[in-house]
Write a protein that holds these residues in place. Sequence first.
Motif, mmCIF file in Angstrom:
data_model
loop_
_atom_site.group_PDB
_atom_site.id
_atom_site.type_symbol
_atom_site.label_atom_id
_atom_site.label_comp_id
_atom_site.label_asym_id
_atom_site.label_seq_id
_atom_site.Cartn_x
_atom_site.Cartn_y
_atom_site.Cartn_z
ATOM 1 N N LYS A 1 49.209 25.913 32.457
ATOM 2 C CA LYS A 1 49.327 24.553 31.929
ATOM 3 C C LYS A 1 47.985 23.836 31.931
ATOM 4 O O LYS A 1 47.788 22.880 31.176
ATOM 5 C CB LYS A 1 50.356 23.765 32.747
ATOM 6 C CG LYS A 1 51.785 24.164 32.417
ATOM 7 C CD LYS A 1 52.789 23.429 33.265
ATOM 8 C CE LYS A 1 54.215 23.834 32.883
ATOM 9 N NZ LYS A 1 55.234 23.234 33.771
ATOM 10 N N GLU A 2 47.063 24.305 32.777
ATOM 11 C CA GLU A 2 45.713 23.727 32.791
ATOM 12 C C GLU A 2 44.748 24.547 31.934
ATOM 13 O O GLU A 2 43.542 24.314 31.957
ATOM 14 C CB GLU A 2 45.210 23.629 34.233
ATOM 15 C CG GLU A 2 45.997 22.616 35.068
ATOM 16 C CD GLU A 2 45.474 22.478 36.490
ATOM 17 O OE1 GLU A 2 44.237 22.502 36.670
ATOM 18 O OE2 GLU A 2 46.297 22.366 37.418
ATOM 19 N N GLY A 3 45.296 25.532 31.204
ATOM 20 C CA GLY A 3 44.475 26.321 30.277
ATOM 21 C C GLY A 3 43.662 27.428 30.911
ATOM 22 O O GLY A 3 42.792 28.005 30.269
ATOM 23 N N GLU A 4 43.949 27.747 32.180
ATOM 24 C CA GLU A 4 43.180 28.765 32.903
ATOM 25 C C GLU A 4 43.834 30.147 32.737
ATOM 26 O O GLU A 4 44.443 30.683 33.660
ATOM 27 C CB GLU A 4 43.073 28.388 34.384
ATOM 28 C CG GLU A 4 42.389 27.067 34.655
ATOM 29 C CD GLU A 4 40.898 27.118 34.344
ATOM 30 O OE1 GLU A 4 40.358 28.238 34.189
ATOM 31 O OE2 GLU A 4 40.284 26.049 34.264
ATOM 32 N N VAL A 5 43.704 30.705 31.542
ATOM 33 C CA VAL A 5 44.375 31.966 31.213
ATOM 34 C C VAL A 5 43.871 33.116 32.084
ATOM 35 O O VAL A 5 44.669 33.887 32.652
ATOM 36 C CB VAL A 5 44.192 32.317 29.724
ATOM 37 C CG1 VAL A 5 44.819 33.682 29.423
ATOM 38 C CG2 VAL A 5 44.815 31.251 28.857
ATOM 39 N N ASP A 6 42.554 33.263 32.182
ATOM 40 C CA ASP A 6 41.985 34.389 32.928
ATOM 41 C C ASP A 6 42.393 34.336 34.403
ATOM 42 O O ASP A 6 42.749 35.367 34.999
ATOM 43 C CB ASP A 6 40.461 34.402 32.807
ATOM 44 C CG ASP A 6 40.002 34.774 31.396
ATOM 45 O OD1 ASP A 6 40.807 35.420 30.677
ATOM 46 O OD2 ASP A 6 38.879 34.417 31.018
ATOM 47 N N GLN A 7 42.332 33.150 34.997
ATOM 48 C CA GLN A 7 42.725 33.020 36.403
ATOM 49 C C GLN A 7 44.210 33.305 36.586
ATOM 50 O O GLN A 7 44.613 33.927 37.572
ATOM 51 C CB GLN A 7 42.391 31.613 36.912
ATOM 52 C CG GLN A 7 40.915 31.394 37.206
ATOM 53 C CD GLN A 7 40.688 30.099 37.954
ATOM 54 O OE1 GLN A 7 41.313 29.088 37.686
ATOM 55 N NE2 GLN A 7 39.770 30.128 38.912
ATOM 56 N N ALA A 8 45.008 32.864 35.619
ATOM 57 C CA ALA A 8 46.450 33.108 35.698
ATOM 58 C C ALA A 8 46.735 34.609 35.647
ATOM 59 O O ALA A 8 47.554 35.125 36.414
ATOM 60 C CB ALA A 8 47.170 32.392 34.555
ATOM 61 N N TYR A 9 46.023 35.310 34.767
ATOM 62 C CA TYR A 9 46.260 36.751 34.652
ATOM 63 C C TYR A 9 45.756 37.485 35.897
ATOM 64 O O TYR A 9 46.398 38.428 36.372
ATOM 65 C CB TYR A 9 45.572 37.317 33.405
ATOM 66 C CG TYR A 9 45.922 38.773 33.195
ATOM 67 C CD1 TYR A 9 47.183 39.131 32.726
ATOM 68 C CD2 TYR A 9 45.019 39.787 33.507
ATOM 69 C CE1 TYR A 9 47.517 40.466 32.560
ATOM 70 C CE2 TYR A 9 45.352 41.122 33.346
ATOM 71 C CZ TYR A 9 46.612 41.450 32.868
ATOM 72 O OH TYR A 9 46.960 42.775 32.724
ATOM 73 N N ARG A 10 44.632 37.036 36.437
ATOM 74 C CA ARG A 10 44.128 37.660 37.674
ATOM 75 C C ARG A 10 45.110 37.470 38.817
ATOM 76 O O ARG A 10 45.323 38.374 39.631
ATOM 77 C CB ARG A 10 42.750 37.089 38.035
ATOM 78 C CG ARG A 10 41.592 37.669 37.225
ATOM 79 C CD ARG A 10 40.259 37.413 37.910
ATOM 80 N NE ARG A 10 39.945 36.005 37.990
ATOM 81 C CZ ARG A 10 39.295 35.332 37.040
ATOM 82 N NH1 ARG A 10 38.907 35.961 35.928
ATOM 83 N NH2 ARG A 10 39.025 34.050 37.182
ATOM 84 N N LEU A 11 45.714 36.287 38.880
ATOM 85 C CA LEU A 11 46.679 36.025 39.945
ATOM 86 C C LEU A 11 47.930 36.880 39.748
ATOM 87 O O LEU A 11 48.518 37.374 40.718
ATOM 88 C CB LEU A 11 47.051 34.543 39.991
ATOM 89 C CG LEU A 11 47.942 34.114 41.162
ATOM 90 C CD1 LEU A 11 47.297 34.451 42.507
ATOM 91 C CD2 LEU A 11 48.260 32.613 41.098
ATOM 92 N N PHE A 12 48.331 37.072 38.495
ATOM 93 C CA PHE A 12 49.466 37.955 38.208
ATOM 94 C C PHE A 12 49.164 39.370 38.687
ATOM 95 O O PHE A 12 49.997 40.021 39.325
ATOM 96 C CB PHE A 12 49.759 37.954 36.706
ATOM 97 C CG PHE A 12 50.838 38.913 36.291
ATOM 98 C CD1 PHE A 12 52.162 38.677 36.611
ATOM 99 C CD2 PHE A 12 50.516 40.065 35.593
ATOM 100 C CE1 PHE A 12 53.162 39.572 36.236
ATOM 101 C CE2 PHE A 12 51.508 40.965 35.215
ATOM 102 C CZ PHE A 12 52.835 40.714 35.531
ATOM 103 N N SER A 13 47.945 39.841 38.409
ATOM 104 C CA SER A 13 47.539 41.178 38.849
ATOM 105 C C SER A 13 47.489 41.256 40.379
ATOM 106 O O SER A 13 47.877 42.271 40.970
ATOM 107 C CB SER A 13 46.162 41.531 38.262
ATOM 108 O OG SER A 13 46.204 41.504 36.849
ATOM 109 N N GLU A 14 47.022 40.170 41.017
ATOM 110 C CA GLU A 14 46.969 40.116 42.482
ATOM 111 C C GLU A 14 48.375 40.182 43.073
ATOM 112 O O GLU A 14 48.606 40.837 44.095
ATOM 113 C CB GLU A 14 46.259 38.831 42.919
ATOM 114 C CG GLU A 14 46.237 38.575 44.423
ATOM 115 C CD GLU A 14 45.418 39.593 45.204
ATOM 116 O OE1 GLU A 14 45.634 39.709 46.415
ATOM 117 O OE2 GLU A 14 44.562 40.293 44.583
ATOM 118 N N MET A 15 49.300 39.503 42.429
ATOM 119 C CA MET A 15 50.689 39.531 42.883
ATOM 120 C C MET A 15 51.210 40.972 42.895
ATOM 121 O O MET A 15 51.849 41.401 43.866
ATOM 122 C CB MET A 15 51.563 38.681 41.951
ATOM 123 C CG MET A 15 53.044 38.732 42.259
ATOM 124 S SD MET A 15 54.051 37.656 41.189
ATOM 125 C CE MET A 15 53.902 38.518 39.633
#
Length: 325
Positions: free
Chosen positions: A202-216
């Motif tokens: 929602k804050e437009g941080e696509v790369d960080q969101a995907y990295r966090l998904f991978s971390e999960m």
Amino acid sequence: MSRRFVPVDRRILERNIKARYHAGDIGTEDALNLFDELIQVAGPSSVRAINCLLTVVGSDCPALGVSLFNRVARTKVPPHNVTYGILVDCCCRAGRLDLGHAAMGHVIKLGFTAEAIVNFSHLLKAICAEKKTSYAMDIVLRIMPEFNCVPNIFSYNILFKGLCNEKRSQEALELIQIMVEDGGCCRPDVVTYSTVIDGLLKEGEVDQAYRLFSEMLRQGVSPNIVTCNSIISGMCKLHAMDKAEEVLQQMLDRRILPDVTTYTSLIHGYYSLGQCEEVDRVFKEMPRNGVQPNIITYSIQMDYLCKNGRCTEARKIFDSMISLG
């Protein structure tokens, strides 16, 4: 040591209230009548039945729940920690956070704090709803441990939701890292990761969101269909279609079957980018995976076809919708 005598009529009434409560067979009006009947003969053993009635009334009318608690306080029934939990919840949902704090003061004074995790949770939700998440964090990280009340993952997830609602997803991300590095028994779960990933998107941080998904995934936390659909939807809205496709592949690898919501997000994403071939590909892929379009998918498809001069095809889809019911 002799057992305290409990009148048979009261015992039957308490048993009846508890049985009906657990069967979901008590409405608000009925609960009020039963409360009036029980409170006249109530003794120490009545607290569980009273809690049932307070829960029913408080769920429908929080302010009335607070009023009933005040009547209990004037009887010989000592309130239990659960009773105070109901009171805190009622106060907070009635918009009286000040009374919620006062009720927690009684919990602390009576020494219930070690088992007051639910009570604190009600308070935390109300504080975060007022956009005071920093104060809620102080309660979880400092005040609760001081009173020997160990925060659980539910407590932390309230904080994560509050931080993301205040567009402070970077702080939420840091808090996740602290929890992981701490290595304690309270570790991020699928709700934690899903909440923060959604906040980042929602804050437009696509790369960080995907990295966090991978971390999960690396942490061994398995996503569910709701988590994956939320991530895919967020990425499609930001036109990060490559990342959305990668999440879809992760779903398939983990045998999480995509549903109509998954594909509708992809279709909408490709359609908004004008990538006609990808839209057609996704539509063809749906039936192969046993997924049928719904009204939203069909509407997007017809809109897409009409705007691309393919009105005859759109008309066929419209007619097929009617034949499919």
